[in-house]
Design a protein around this motif. Structure first.
Motif, PDB file in Angstrom:
ATOM      1  N   ILE A 231       0.857  -1.179   0.000  1.00  0.00           N
ATOM      2  CA  ILE A 231       0.000   0.000   0.000  1.00  0.00           C
ATOM      3  C   ILE A 231       0.895   1.231   0.000  1.00  0.00           C
ATOM      4  O   ILE A 231       1.774   1.375   0.853  1.00  0.00           O
ATOM      5  CB  ILE A 231      -0.929   0.022   1.236  1.00  0.00           C
ATOM      6  CG1 ILE A 231      -1.841  -1.199   1.254  1.00  0.00           C
ATOM      7  CG2 ILE A 231      -1.752   1.311   1.256  1.00  0.00           C
ATOM      8  CD1 ILE A 231      -2.793  -1.314   0.075  1.00  0.00           C
ATOM      9  N   HIS A 232       0.655   2.114  -0.949  1.00  0.00           N
ATOM     10  CA  HIS A 232       1.406   3.362  -1.027  1.00  0.00           C
ATOM     11  C   HIS A 232       0.720   4.414  -0.149  1.00  0.00           C
ATOM     12  O   HIS A 232      -0.459   4.290   0.178  1.00  0.00           O
ATOM     13  CB  HIS A 232       1.475   3.855  -2.466  1.00  0.00           C
ATOM     14  CG  HIS A 232       2.277   2.971  -3.371  1.00  0.00           C
ATOM     15  ND1 HIS A 232       3.295   3.458  -4.170  1.00  0.00           N
ATOM     16  CD2 HIS A 232       2.220   1.634  -3.611  1.00  0.00           C
ATOM     17  CE1 HIS A 232       3.817   2.453  -4.848  1.00  0.00           C
ATOM     18  NE2 HIS A 232       3.182   1.341  -4.534  1.00  0.00           N
ATOM     19  N   SER A 233       1.466   5.447   0.208  1.00  0.00           N
ATOM     20  CA  SER A 233       0.925   6.512   1.049  1.00  0.00           C
ATOM     21  C   SER A 233       1.420   7.861   0.553  1.00  0.00           C
ATOM     22  O   SER A 233       2.512   7.969  -0.012  1.00  0.00           O
ATOM     23  CB  SER A 233       1.356   6.329   2.512  1.00  0.00           C
ATOM     24  OG  SER A 233       1.003   5.062   3.001  1.00  0.00           O
ATOM     25  N   GLU A 234       0.600   8.879   0.792  1.00  0.00           N
ATOM     26  CA  GLU A 234       0.968  10.258   0.473  1.00  0.00           C
ATOM     27  C   GLU A 234       1.028  11.052   1.764  1.00  0.00           C
ATOM     28  O   GLU A 234       0.149  10.925   2.617  1.00  0.00           O
ATOM     29  CB  GLU A 234      -0.065  10.867  -0.481  1.00  0.00           C
ATOM     30  CG  GLU A 234       0.216  12.308  -0.882  1.00  0.00           C
ATOM     31  CD  GLU A 234      -0.614  13.339  -0.100  1.00  0.00           C
ATOM     32  OE1 GLU A 234      -0.425  14.544  -0.312  1.00  0.00           O
ATOM     33  OE2 GLU A 234      -1.456  12.910   0.734  1.00  0.00           O
ATOM     34  N   TYR A 235       2.098  11.829   1.935  1.00  0.00           N
ATOM     35  CA  TYR A 235       2.241  12.672   3.120  1.00  0.00           C
ATOM     36  C   TYR A 235       2.269  14.125   2.659  1.00  0.00           C
ATOM     37  O   TYR A 235       3.201  14.578   1.980  1.00  0.00           O
ATOM     38  CB  TYR A 235       3.534  12.342   3.861  1.00  0.00           C
ATOM     39  CG  TYR A 235       3.773  13.171   5.117  1.00  0.00           C
ATOM     40  CD1 TYR A 235       3.236  12.789   6.339  1.00  0.00           C
ATOM     41  CD2 TYR A 235       4.537  14.344   5.061  1.00  0.00           C
ATOM     42  CE1 TYR A 235       3.456  13.547   7.489  1.00  0.00           C
ATOM     43  CE2 TYR A 235       4.762  15.106   6.201  1.00  0.00           C
ATOM     44  CZ  TYR A 235       4.216  14.703   7.416  1.00  0.00           C
ATOM     45  OH  TYR A 235       4.424  15.458   8.546  1.00  0.00           O
ATOM     46  N   GLY A 236       1.233  14.836   3.007  1.00  0.00           N
ATOM     47  CA  GLY A 236       1.150  16.245   2.668  1.00  0.00           C
ATOM     48  C   GLY A 236       0.233  16.926   3.652  1.00  0.00           C
ATOM     49  O   GLY A 236      -0.410  16.274   4.473  1.00  0.00           O
ATOM     50  N   MET A 237       0.158  18.231   3.588  1.00  0.00           N
ATOM     51  CA  MET A 237      -0.744  18.963   4.476  1.00  0.00           C
ATOM     52  C   MET A 237      -1.037  20.336   3.898  1.00  0.00           C
ATOM     53  O   MET A 237      -0.329  20.813   3.000  1.00  0.00           O
ATOM     54  CB  MET A 237      -0.167  19.067   5.888  1.00  0.00           C
ATOM     55  CG  MET A 237       1.214  19.672   5.987  1.00  0.00           C
ATOM     56  SD  MET A 237       1.921  19.540   7.669  1.00  0.00           S
ATOM     57  CE  MET A 237       2.187  17.779   7.819  1.00  0.00           C
ATOM     58  N   THR A 238      -2.081  20.924   4.421  1.00  0.00           N
ATOM     59  CA  THR A 238      -2.554  22.215   3.918  1.00  0.00           C
ATOM     60  C   THR A 238      -1.450  23.260   3.885  1.00  0.00           C
ATOM     61  O   THR A 238      -1.372  24.077   2.955  1.00  0.00           O
ATOM     62  CB  THR A 238      -3.702  22.725   4.815  1.00  0.00           C
ATOM     63  OG1 THR A 238      -4.769  21.777   4.793  1.00  0.00           O
ATOM     64  CG2 THR A 238      -4.210  24.079   4.349  1.00  0.00           C
ATOM     65  N   GLU A 239      -0.582  23.249   4.893  1.00  0.00           N
ATOM     66  CA  GLU A 239       0.411  24.304   5.056  1.00  0.00           C
ATOM     67  C   GLU A 239       1.626  24.128   4.133  1.00  0.00           C
ATOM     68  O   GLU A 239       2.500  24.998   4.093  1.00  0.00           O
ATOM     69  CB  GLU A 239       0.884  24.340   6.512  1.00  0.00           C
ATOM     70  CG  GLU A 239      -0.236  24.608   7.513  1.00  0.00           C
ATOM     71  CD  GLU A 239      -0.997  23.367   7.936  1.00  0.00           C
ATOM     72  OE1 GLU A 239      -1.884  23.476   8.803  1.00  0.00           O
ATOM     73  OE2 GLU A 239      -0.712  22.267   7.375  1.00  0.00           O
TER      74      GLU A 239
END
Length: 327
Positions: A231-239
């Motif tokens: 399973i791949h994952s994405e790490y990001g956020m609004t800021e």
């Protein structure tokens, strides 16, 4: 703004990264009033800063109460975090959407290749149900760039998603299914798959729709349900304007213009050595017109090869959209 932001996306060496980071710091110190005030409180001036470890990292909470921007009179769009019911949301005033688009397009290409080689299926109900999601903006643009007539968003029409996914996967086409964790779990509880040509990418978080799961448990459910090995994952956020990606086991890699460091949990101004758990500090050089140096509320470890993992969040910090679960 900086005279040439393209140099950020042409970084090839550690030396180039460090040099540009110092230039970005000087620019933001001079033009971002909120960041300048924070640096002043720490008695930090550009004349004192000769390396990244000297640069102050702005606590991410400032995005909830202040307008963190170098161009207060020039906002192209406003991205907002999902927050929790009744909670205060973060606001990211983005003055140049072209930089954001270039960052996520080049970032995806760096890890996965040309988006035109994929059909993009998006299962992001909690994000589609509100305005101002930077994730929806990114995925919508990737859907358009994929140039596939089958690409698109899915909300409640999971039966149609199932049929499309099975049909595309059996045809041998490369597919990216990106979804918020609770929606992916809902899908595999309703249908079972055996996929061979599909990347399953979770963005983390149950959004209050389900009980939070540890990452290993979540990935076990999704691997079993979709019939895939990883399973791949994405790490990001609004800021932020950049994303890190994991191609399995929750180990994330950053594009060349992004770096993750850890800080001491007892002394937020002191950076940790590799391998030791601490608060995650993000250097996002694409975030030139906002703040490129952010102290998040995530806990994690950075390894010697500059990959990192997220192991949880600080106590009493609200659970937000793109942050991963506690291990």
């Amino acid at each position: 703004m900086l005279k040439n932001t393209d140099i950020v996306f042409n970084i090839e060496t550690e030396q180039e990264f460090n040099s540009i980071a110092l230039d970005v710091f000087k620019y933001q110190f001079a033009n971002n009033k909120v960041y300048r005030s924070f640096c002043d409180l720490l008695y930090t001036h550009p004349s004192d800063v000769t390396k990244i470890s000297d640069i102050p990292f702005l606590p991410i909470e400032f995005f909830k109460t202040r307008k963190v921007t170098c161009n207060p009179q020039d906002t192209a769009t406003l991205f907002t975090s999902s927050g929790t019911t009744g909670g205060t949301t973060s606001k990211h005033y983005v003055s140049n959407l072209d930089i954001y688009t270039k960052s996520f397009t080049k970032g995806f290409n760096y890890f996965y290749g040309d988006i035109e080689n994929y059909t993009v299926l998006a299962l992001l109900p909690s994000y589609l149900e509100r305005k101002g999601s930077s994730l929806v903006y990114m995925v919508n643009d990737l859907i358009i760039k994929s140039k596939s007539k089958e690409s698109g968003f899915y909300l409640d029409n999971i039966s149609e998603l199932k049929d499309t996914l099975v049909s595309l996967d059996s045809s041998g086409k490369k597919i990216l299914l990106i979804g918020v964790s609770f929606a992916l779990v809902d899908l595999v509880e309703t249908y079972k798959f055996k996929l061979n040509n599909t990347i399953i990418m979770e963005t983390g978080g149950m959004k209050g729709r389900r009980k939070e799961l540890i990452r290993t448990e979540l990935h076990h459910i999704l691997k079993s349900g979709f019939g895939v090995d990883t399973i791949h994952s994405e790490y990001g956020m609004t800021e932020l304007l950049s994303q890190a990606y994991s191609d399995g086991n929750g180990i994330f890699k950053t594009p060349p213009w992004m770096k993750v460091l850890t800080r001491d949990t007892e002394d937020p101004l002191t950076l940790q050595t590799h391998g030791k758990a601490g608060g995650l500090n993000i250097v996002d050089l694409a975030n030139t017109n906002s703040c490129s140096f952010i102290a998040t509320q995530d806990l994690g470890r950075v390894f010697d090869d500059n990959t990192f993992e997220v192991i949880g969040r600080f106590d009493q910090s609200d659970i937000r959209g793109c942050n991963l679960m506690v291990l």
